[in-house]
Write a protein that holds these residues in place. Structure first.
Motif, mmCIF file in Angstrom:
data_model
loop_
_atom_site.group_PDB
_atom_site.id
_atom_site.type_symbol
_atom_site.label_atom_id
_atom_site.label_comp_id
_atom_site.label_asym_id
_atom_site.label_seq_id
_atom_site.Cartn_x
_atom_site.Cartn_y
_atom_site.Cartn_z
ATOM 1 N N SER A 378 0.832 -1.214 0.000
ATOM 2 C CA SER A 378 0.000 0.000 0.000
ATOM 3 C C SER A 378 0.861 1.256 0.000
ATOM 4 O O SER A 378 0.586 2.218 -0.737
ATOM 5 N N ASP A 385 1.917 6.424 -7.238
ATOM 6 C CA ASP A 385 0.924 7.425 -7.654
ATOM 7 C C ASP A 385 1.487 8.844 -7.582
ATOM 8 O O ASP A 385 1.121 9.721 -8.374
ATOM 9 N N TYR A 411 2.824 -3.127 -11.253
ATOM 10 C CA TYR A 411 2.156 -4.397 -11.520
ATOM 11 C C TYR A 411 2.948 -5.547 -10.905
ATOM 12 O O TYR A 411 2.368 -6.488 -10.346
ATOM 13 N N CYS A 414 2.327 -5.811 -7.112
ATOM 14 C CA CYS A 414 0.982 -6.346 -6.872
ATOM 15 C C CYS A 414 0.958 -7.851 -7.125
ATOM 16 O O CYS A 414 0.327 -8.619 -6.396
ATOM 17 N N ARG A 464 -7.786 -7.860 -4.850
ATOM 18 C CA ARG A 464 -8.126 -6.466 -5.161
ATOM 19 C C ARG A 464 -6.878 -5.702 -5.608
ATOM 20 O O ARG A 464 -6.930 -4.882 -6.531
ATOM 21 N N GLU A 465 -5.747 -5.969 -4.937
ATOM 22 C CA GLU A 465 -4.499 -5.290 -5.320
ATOM 23 C C GLU A 465 -4.018 -5.754 -6.695
ATOM 24 O O GLU A 465 -3.481 -4.962 -7.474
ATOM 25 N N ARG A 468 -5.961 -3.985 -9.231
ATOM 26 C CA ARG A 468 -5.436 -2.614 -9.292
ATOM 27 C C ARG A 468 -4.144 -2.584 -10.102
ATOM 28 O O ARG A 468 -3.932 -1.679 -10.917
ATOM 29 N N ARG A 471 -4.812 -2.737 -13.758
ATOM 30 C CA ARG A 471 -5.302 -1.449 -14.273
ATOM 31 C C ARG A 471 -4.186 -0.423 -14.402
ATOM 32 O O ARG A 471 -4.342 0.565 -15.145
ATOM 33 N N TYR A 472 -3.070 -0.632 -13.683
ATOM 34 C CA TYR A 472 -1.909 0.249 -13.886
ATOM 35 C C TYR A 472 -1.336 0.065 -15.292
ATOM 36 O O TYR A 472 -0.793 1.001 -15.877
ATOM 37 N N GLU A 510 -16.979 -1.870 -6.126
ATOM 38 C CA GLU A 510 -15.543 -2.100 -6.285
ATOM 39 C C GLU A 510 -15.270 -3.539 -6.679
ATOM 40 O O GLU A 510 -14.413 -3.825 -7.510
ATOM 41 N N ASP A 514 -13.506 -5.078 -10.145
ATOM 42 C CA ASP A 514 -12.424 -6.068 -10.168
ATOM 43 C C ASP A 514 -12.788 -7.253 -11.053
ATOM 44 O O ASP A 514 -11.942 -7.764 -11.805
ATOM 45 N N THR A 517 -12.282 -6.304 -14.536
ATOM 46 C CA THR A 517 -10.851 -6.264 -14.858
ATOM 47 C C THR A 517 -10.334 -7.646 -15.214
ATOM 48 O O THR A 517 -9.605 -7.825 -16.203
#
Length: 572
Positions: A378, A385, A411, A414, A464-465, A468, A471-472, A510, A514, A517
């Motif tokens: 995190s 970011d 990525y 994650c 979830r990560e 994420r 999506r990066y 959310e 996911d 995704t």
């Protein structure tokens, strides 16, 4: 008398018996060499490679000069080997013509695949060699030719060349966002390319086998073994033993001392840490013995701080991070992921660990480590970011090298947490369902169920990560080797969605994002692989999209019923 003399003379002129093969010589048994270089009967019976190393006889030549290399690397020559019996690689009738234009096209596609940036490939001169011969493979030296063939076979997984995809729908470029984002023909591309890809891979395998690249450690041979293993990982029926991975790691260990600069620091430390983590996660996912040892990590990367030290450092600098801190923290994070992957196999999921009752202490320790990893992840993503200017999911500008590197690294980190959390949860699920070891008391079963629940909650966070992290990445990215990982996670999140929506309960927005995704990622992988077009994969994608569609309806129907725009906004 004359007749006897002539018979004796003919006996003296009989040809000498060929030397024994290496296998028979090592076992000290009688060898029966066959004419024409055929394998001896013992090697045929044992189905092993029959080789004969010539033994020099007579006095050594004086003043023999050793060849020197202008590049500082020792030149090695491949010994004269006859490999028998050769494996059957199948027909290559569908192989595209290896014209200079097609070869250059495949290499262009490899520039968009992070897995082709391996230090083993970077240390070779394959690109300059190809440009020197104008991409004419037959003009390359043998080892470079094999490496080029392996690279072209890998590149064909991303190619939209007519000789690979035929005359059907295809992207206009490697960065055709419109096609990769919305085309209904993505899955068809994987099916259409399968024949050409497998034929090219067959040609690369045959060339590698004939040259014996797995036997001699050179930069080119190590890189070729790596690419052959990479292609094997895209196969659902890949070998559990991973002979090519064993080969490239053995070559890398032998060659590593030649790669260290005068400073003595490990060469290519960041990339090596990333790729060693990738190897560790493959072993964790497939429950196969770890290929990366602690010594390998020190040899290629050097020592790194513990999770506790890393977390304290990031927390201290959270308000004023630096780019240097971000890169060094990512290195430490990936180093620790590799160590934890080995720990997971040794203590919890491996075959030996399964032969005993589950160790609660090992499970608790691993849960604690995953919790620290999640906290570190995190903080790292918050730093990413802060330092990137590109919106997640968008292709960075060509000159935005830092953005592209950070997005790829995001990525990767994650992927590190998720690559540990899911195998860990699945093992606890297996132990609870199928047992494992001696009969357990009701109290013990209750404790293990509580641990499994904690592992499930951690897997939910890790999934979830991972979503994420996906999506990066730019909308157009090529990572077909992650097919098994993405499919396993898609199955987990859709199972969770089935449970969460039992009785008509709405799905969290959310969670819906996911699921979308993972569905999109499976379809994107279908551009390269025909595995995404199987009935099972189709059904999985439909289940994911079914939950997403129901979530959208649930969110917007209340707004229509009330006659006002009060529904939640869903941003796919």
């Amino acid at each position: 008398m004359s007749t006897s003399a002539s018979q004796l003379g003919s006996m003296d002129k009989r040809p000498k018996k060929p030397p024994a093969c290496d296998s028979c010589k090592a076992r000290r048994v009688l060898c029966h060499p066959q004419p024409g270089g055929a394998p001896c009967p013992r090697c045929v019976e044992k189905e092993i490679v029959c080789t004969t190393t010539p033994v020099p006889r007579g006095r050594p030549r004086k003043n023999t000069a050793l060849p020197s290399s202008s590049t500082g690397r020792a030149h090695q020559t491949i010994p004269s080997l006859v490999l028998h019996p050769q494996p059957n690689f199948g027909s290559s009738a569908d192989c595209p013509e290896l014209s200079p234009e097609f070869v250059a096209h495949c290499f262009e596609g490899l520039n968009f695949n992070p897995l082709f940036q391996h230090p083993l490939i970077a240390v070779t001169s394959i690109m300059s060699d190809l440009r020197t011969v104008s991409f004419q493979l037959h003009l390359l030296p043998p080892q470079s030719r094999v490496l080029a063939l392996c690279s072209v076979a890998c590149g064909s997984l991303f190619s939209f060349h007519k000789s690979v995809l035929g005359h059907g729908p295809h992207p206009e470029s490697f960065l055709d966002n419109d096609f990769f984002s919305s085309s209904p023909d993505l899955l068809g591309c994987g099916v259409r390319r399968a024949r050409a890809y497998r034929a090219l891979r067959s040609e690369a395998l045959k060339a590698a086998w004939e040259l014996g690249i797995i036997l001699l450690p050179t930069n080119e041979n190590a890189a070729s073994c790596y690419l052959l293993d990479l292609m094997e990982q895209t196969d659902q029926m890949g070998s559990a033993g991973r002979p090519w991975a064993t080969g490239y790691l053995a070559h890398a260990r032998a060659l590593a001392p030649n790669w260290r600069p005068p400073s003595g620091l490990p060469w290519g430390g960041f990339l090596w840490i990333a790729f060693l983590m990738y190897e560790g996660l493959i072993s964790a996912r497939s429950r196969t013995p770890a290929m990366i040892t602690a010594q390998d990590q020190l040899l290629f990367c050097g020592p790194e701080p513990s999770l506790e030290t890393l977390l304290a450092s990031l927390e201290y600098s959270a308000n004023d991070p630096s780019m240097t801190l971000l890169w060094t923290s990512m290195k430490s994070y990936m180093f620790n992921v590799t160590t934890l992957a080995r720990q997971l196999l040794d203590e919890i999921t491996g075959d030996f660990a399964r032969s005993s009752p589950l160790s609660e202490a090992a499970v608790l320790n691993f849960l604690n480590s995953l919790s620290k990893l999640h906290s570190i992840l995190s903080l790292l993503l918050d730093c990413v970011d802060m330092f990137t200017t590109t919106t997640p999911g968008m292709t960075p500008p060509a000159d935005a090298n830092i953005d592209a590197l950070l997005i790829t690294a995001a990525y990767g980190v994650c992927h590190g947490l998720s690559g540990l959390a899911l195998p860990f949860y699945r093992e606890l699920q297996y132990r609870e369902t199928c047992g494992g070891g001696a009969p357990q008391s009701e109290r013990t079963r209750g404790r293990l169920q509580a641990l499994r629940t904690q592992a499930h909650d951690m897997a939910v966070l890790a999934g979830r990560e991972l979503a994420r992290g996906i999506r990066y990445m730019p909308k157009v990215h090529y990572a077909p080797v992650h097919w098994a990982t993405i499919r396993a996670w898609a199955e987990f999140v859709v199972e969770d969605a089935d449970v969460a929506t039992e009785g008509g309960a709405p799905l969290d927005p959310e969670n819906a994002r996911d699921l979308e995704t993972f569905a999109d990622e499976l379809k994107l992988l279908g551009y390269s692989l025909d595995a995404a077009s199987t009935p099972e994969a189709f059904a999985l994608i439909e289940r994911l999209e079914g939950h997403v569609n129901r979530a959208i309806v649930t969110m917007f129907v209340p707004a229509i019923d009330d006659g006002a725009n009060t529904g939640q906004t869903y941003n796919p």
